[in-house]
Scaffold this active site. Structure first.
Site, PDB file in Angstrom:
ATOM      1  N   ARG A  76       0.801  -1.253  -0.033  1.00 63.28           N
ATOM      2  CA  ARG A  76       0.006  -0.132  -0.036  1.00 63.28           C
ATOM      3  C   ARG A  76       0.839   1.198   0.003  1.00 63.28           C
ATOM      4  O   ARG A  76       0.587   2.304  -0.574  1.00 63.28           O
ATOM      5  CB  ARG A  76      -0.787  -0.106   1.135  1.00 63.28           C
ATOM      6  N   HIS A  80       0.293   4.404  -2.818  1.00 63.58           N
ATOM      7  CA  HIS A  80       0.255   5.623  -2.134  1.00 63.58           C
ATOM      8  C   HIS A  80       1.245   6.528  -2.980  1.00 63.58           C
ATOM      9  O   HIS A  80       0.797   7.772  -3.081  1.00 63.58           O
ATOM     10  CB  HIS A  80      -0.096   5.544  -0.792  1.00 63.58           C
ATOM     11  N   ASN A 108      -3.607   8.897   4.095  1.00 63.10           N
ATOM     12  CA  ASN A 108      -2.374   8.276   4.258  1.00 63.10           C
ATOM     13  C   ASN A 108      -2.142   8.079   5.872  1.00 63.10           C
ATOM     14  O   ASN A 108      -1.154   7.467   6.354  1.00 63.10           O
ATOM     15  CB  ASN A 108      -1.253   8.931   3.682  1.00 63.10           C
ATOM     16  N   HIS A 207      -6.274  -5.688  -2.648  1.00 64.00           N
ATOM     17  CA  HIS A 207      -6.987  -5.856  -1.399  1.00 64.00           C
ATOM     18  C   HIS A 207      -7.099  -7.356  -0.991  1.00 64.00           C
ATOM     19  O   HIS A 207      -7.949  -7.432  -0.072  1.00 64.00           O
ATOM     20  CB  HIS A 207      -8.220  -5.072  -1.697  1.00 64.00           C
TER      21      HIS A 207
END
Length: 339
Positions: A76, A80, A108, A207
């Site tokens: 992740r 990001h 975040n 996910h």
């Protein structure tokens, strides 16, 4: 013969013009900030031969101690980072008194794994000072963490990224896809990074590991005429309500698996759950609202197919907006600019 010779200069001139035009197009394309083509395998083979092994050893040791949570955190972190200013490690920079950095933006707030990157950077600075970028460490750490359960690299990482010198919370807010986004918004967001619908569907498969906090998806449990979002499996909605409690919208302490039934495995089970109405976020369920995306999901329930396609999509994402050559800098400390 004379007639033939008289035709050669114009033809040669025309060919020269064509080459110059082509060169101009290439230069302009390069000026646009897409330098993924300049990345290459084993970039540090001569300048820091131990670079990839150092990152791998540190990441694998840390993941062995936290196999359920850390792979999702590092993957992740990579995602990001790449979605704001490209894959330039701007997400690692700490805020200062004069500027709020990306990592302190709301999207975040639940990121983790920064300490793993710090450790790898510290070792590499001792071994090869000023050589290995934080951006490359983030890319390698994501791959190594996800690969832990397989005992082999799931994808190859091309290297040569340099670190960005700007990090703004406002840009994270504007660029990180929202878990409540509809398909049209998601498609536009990914397209702005040079990623297509296929990339959107496949990268959403990340996910399959990790957790979601109750306050992020709480609206799906109660903000509809019938109570829960009708696209949400009724039994699953009831399970989520029980886990999150009556104050789900303010419950940012409780987290639930994003892929119930296979939360600790990086596999194709996410798509199985998605077809059953067990996608945790509205952005997950949104994939089923588009004919093109929905058509891909059935094939992605096959593990081998998913892993192969994810390999291609994550490598493509890793080239988004990268800085190379003399751009940016190689940070000595991933949390702060050099100056």
């Amino acid at each position: 013969m004379a007639r033939s010779r008289s035709l050669r200069p114009p033809a040669a001139a025309a060919l020269l013009v064509i080459h110059l035009v082509a060169l101009t197009v290439l230069l302009l394309a390069g000026a646009g900030g897409c330098h993924g083509a300049l990345l290459k395998a084993h970039f540090y083979r001569r300048s820091c031969p131990a670079a990839e092994a150092v990152v791998r050893d540190i990441v694998l040791a840390r993941v062995a101690a936290d196999p359920a949570a850390l792979p999702a955190k590092l993957l992740r972190l990579f995602f990001h980072d790449c979605f704001v200013r490209g894959c330039d490690a701007s997400v690692l920079i700490d805020s200062t008194s004069g500027s709020t950095a990306e990592k302190d933006a709301a999207p975040n707030g639940s990121l983790g794994g920064f300490d793993v990157i710090d450790t790898a950077k510290a070792v590499l600075e001792a071994v090869c000072p000023g050589t290995v970028s934080c951006a490359d460490i983030v890319a390698l750490a994501a791959r190594d963490a996800v690969s832990f359960q397989f005992g082999r690299d799931l994808w190859d990482v091309q290297l040569g990224r340099r670190d960005g010198v700007v990090s703004l919370a406002s840009e994270a807010l504007a660029n990180i896809p929202s878990p409540s986004a509809n398909f049209t918004t998601l498609e536009a967001n990914f397209a702005s990074k040079g990623l297509d619908v296929k990339d959107l569907v496949i990268l959403s498969g990340a996910h399959t590991i990790g957790v979601g906090h109750c306050n992020v998806f709480a609206a799906r449990l109660s903000n509809f005429a019938a109570g829960a979002d009708p696209t949400l499996n009724a039994a699953y909605a009831a399970q989520l309500r029980a886990q999150c409690g009556p104050s789900a919208s303010s419950n940012n302490a409780t987290a639930v698996p994003m892929d119930p039934g296979s939360a600790a495995r990086f596999d194709a089970h996410y798509y199985v759950n998605l077809k059953l109405g067990r996608g945790l976020f509205a952005s997950d369920a949104a994939l089923l609202t588009d004919r093109r995306a929905a058509g891909m999901i059935h094939r992605l329930t096959r593990q081998g197919y998913f892993l192969e396609e994810f390999k291609n999509a994550v490598r493509k994402m890793g080239r988004v907006g990268v800085l190379t050559g003399g751009q940016g800098e190689i940070r000595r400390n991933c949390r702060a600019l050099n100056n």
